[in-house]
Design a protein around this motif. Structure first.
Motif: not given
Lengths: 230, 230, 230, 230, 230, 230
Positions: D73-91
């Protein structure tokens, strides 16, 4: 000498080499180790197959006198329980009460490619247990106990009920019953040869020509008893 | 003090920190441990390279006085045999007869990123062996012994013949020969500093300003001998 | 009995089973083991989060009185330091000086899903340390110490500051504080039941109807004290 | 040229090489690929940290307007969302509604070291998404969305809010903001040099002396514009 | 038909089955795929061996006209460059300039069990490249280019200079030169048999007795040409 | 609408979320993808169990009309063949002739957690195949085909004969037959809700209060048809 005595005298490394000479390369239950280093295990396989946890199947098959408990209740003297846990390290596949049941029934051991709960207590019971490691979770974290006495996969090896299962610090192997006597005899013979070679190495002889033996060294090896008998 | 004595006095953790300060970050033979916990190992590398099993190549290079045996026959006092087994855990890379040969020859130890056969027997021989683990299979399950005394990869580290190889319970590292003296000296100096810091921590001092040392703490450290000498 | 005494009397395997009954299935810090087999650990979590090495961030946050050292300087009696090292096995996350600091401060232990440097020395200090293994590298090989006392991931489990952390040879689990008393009580009760079942198994009774207990067996179990009291 | 235009003109491989020359070796978000091969991504990082699923923490933090949704909801133009999912491939770590929200908000992309749900629909929305793969499970299978705009680990790289994040078919890298202009300029210059070298290679010149350039080849390279200008 | 034409007509799956019948089970370069799906590759091996990055060794061997560039400069028409990158996925092992050099030299392709930099550009050059994937890092992130034209390990297979290397969408295999003609002929014959079986399956015949063929089906197969010739 | 039509209208991601709400968390066949991106698969499971290669067992069970071929010969319209290959990526588990047989028999698809031989040809036949990847080796490299129509493990999920198996680009899931209708209905209803939410997001509404829906948004959602009907 009884077959089981021969197997007891034969290191797993030696048995596997003889199986290899007879074309059997895939006999290793990989990734398991004895809970108590130095313990060994010999007996005939009784197998147990788990399938992955699925909540509806666990509700129908996981509780009460399930396949796991039916197997432990029916295990007999000299038998080795072998469990297919699909190599999952983070759930128990047996605990101290089941290990005690196996001990009381005279089982020769347990092999699981999953983990053991209450590992310290299990190690203290006495029945040899070879496992991938210890973990506090119950089997329901990952498994549904499904059926026993069918062919299974354990540690990458196929195991049929009745197979000989032999383990020591090097690991655990499976021996088809019809090959066991021949393989045990050949292993013991080879051990004698290797022991004699080791004596020569200890004396300072190089490996060249000795290990494997050249014709000349084999002649001396064959003559060793003559001198001993004289 | 001889270089080897200095290295013997230097923990692997300390040596690796000094190599790091000199820009060497990739010196760790990862994934190996001593067969006998508590043993240590120091010597110059003699290397052995295996390539993956291919049946036609094994037929030509695997038997007789192969590269593996040629190396064990030529190893000398103070040398460490280092084996590239590509990190494969499920095949032996040496057994008791070869370990005995190394012991008789005065070798300083063996490092393999594969497994050891007859692991209990090998551990009893005395020569320090660092390996990924134990496995009953012969090397022909996975490898062709190919050549010795070339640069290899072992446990993720590059090893050249003649490199210093040092191991303890923390693991094994490689030290380029031209850095060994400098690194050993620096490690021993650092150990003295760390021991003094540990005494202060034991007295209840916080880490802040002490580890790493502030100017004030370093002054006290530098003055410690003055008091001792008085 | 104090809560901590109850937790001391409760095996990790039993505690995890009670958490499971209350809907908590993800409480296991997987992949860690005590440096000294047989040691156990109980306390409240103080957490430490590392992020992956990035050279510019390490330059700003890695040195001096960094987050790691601030946590060790502020740890208090009965607290367990829990370190998120993202499961990386090939870099140390603490060494002997930090372990000594924790011991002096009265910490109840350390859990790290990374490695320990100076592992033999650390094991000798006395404070229980559960880790993935030993490695000689400093943490800067792989990590930047970032912050402490935030929620972290350790060995696949979420850990919040203040959680109970309990470990033995089976592994380490996390217990939310508001469940600890209830879970400890239930575990101790279950242990008594299991001990009684084990006695029956030792007498030769099969598992069928006994484990889990049928109504008949439960009646006998409930009456056991009547006889004992008489 | 604006910085972002320079970054758009610079391949990720070239940027990473320039970072390396400046001592930054750990800038790679490994194990992720664009859902739509050939897409690229450039923007400033907005970070999101997940911790492992724990049922009690999910009950408190998983639902409603959780950290994940607050970030989208707070992301703005030109921003990249980067998510730490601990490298888990199955979710899954995001699905089509969140991807649409990012697109509507003008976000420059999403990078996750976990999986994407509704992967086909997400690929169709248009906002570039780089992920480890696709998986149908909701994030609650494995994660609790915890907090945003803190330093995280993603694909083995540390990412701080505000870092430049650049991706193409080779992968994704992180660039510290204060180095971005310098690194982009150097990359573009190097690309011109490499393009000229490639022309020479296409003409049949060997690599020797040309790649890297000898003094003689560099002289010709430096003179190329003279001829072009004449 | 020339040998190379025969190999071109033979799918990799069929060739590997014929090698298997001749006792060669370990011929697979596992874990690699064509950058451009659908491309294939046939030629004689030119090999390149990398060892793990060690900073001092890279300083001596990594720069200038190193082993990698010497190989690309000496590659000739119909040759396939095969690179041992120890299966490391997160560093490039060649980029667009080297791929262009291989193309200009008439090389038949490149196989690497590491990654490719500038993967999109490399795919566009035309020379078939089979790799583990794409990665932006230079090889110096992980490797020292060491030597060429020696026996190597690639994707778990041993490869000698001069071996035939054949790849398609199923993967890449190695064929010892002295077996290539025989194996290619047998594969083509088997393909004809399988095509005929496939026609029967398409007509609705069950597999039983047909695949593998019973005596009756084989009689019909052997008679098929008689009818065709009539 | 027929159940199968409902399942066809329901994305796998949506179905898995509804199973999750009903307490079924372990329904994912992980690690498989369609050979042809974009294809989908719906049908009832016919299962096939492989055990690890053991040379003596392969001699007895591997050849002729083995369990694999018996299953493909007995598969019927609308059925999905599901193969337990223990997640081994480096051996084929079916090839083009078997895929053709499945196609001719009207099978709805094949799912294997192993590899596919002749992958390009198999993809061209038309029957949807979801696999871990492609590999040229015959199944005898790693497996003995053992039995069919028993409960198996595939990609970490338990699969019983008769289970619904549904796959798309997100992956493959298993649905217990007695839940299929309810889950399909609920998924379709949820899809309509999500589509309406997506429209609102596309209009620029934030996620807060909308996803998940607040009481106010739900009122508007419930009234949407009233307006549409007016």
């Amino acid at each position: 000498m009884e077959l089981i005595e021969k197997l007891r005298a034969a290191p797993v490394a030696g048995l596997s080499a003889q199986l290899r000479r007879r074309g059997l390369h895939r006999v290793f239950i990989d990734g398991v180790a004895p809970l108590t280093p130095g313990s060994s295990l010999i007996g005939r396989a009784r197998t147990l197959r788990f399938i992955p946890l699925r909540e509806d199947l666990f509700a129908r098959h996981g509780g009460g006198h399930n396949a796991q408990k039916r197997l432990f209740d029916s295990v007999g003297p000299g038998e080795v329980i072998v469990i297919e846990a699909r190599g999952f390290p983070h759930a128990g596949t047996l605990g101290d009460i089941l290990a005690l049941r196996a001990q009381v029934a005279g089982a020769a051991g347990v092999v699981t490619d999953g983990a053991v709960r209450d590992a310290r207590a299990v190690a203290g019971i006495g029945v040899p247990v070879f496992a991938q490691g210890a973990h506090p979770a119950v089997l329901g974290r990952e498994h549904v106990p499904w059926e026993h006495d069918v062919a299974i996969a354990c540690g990458g090896a196929a195991v049929e009920p009745g197979d000989w299962v032999v383990g020591d610090d090097d690991g655990v192997i499976v021996i088809p019953p019809d090959l066991a006597e021949e393989v045990a005899d050949a292993t013991i013979a080879q051990e004698q040869e290797d022991a004699w070679i080791a004596e020569r190495v200890a004396e300072g002889h190089p490996l060249d020509g000795l290990f494997p033996m050249s014709a000349e060294w084999r002649r001396r090896f064959d003559e060793r008893d003559a001198g001993a008998d004289a």
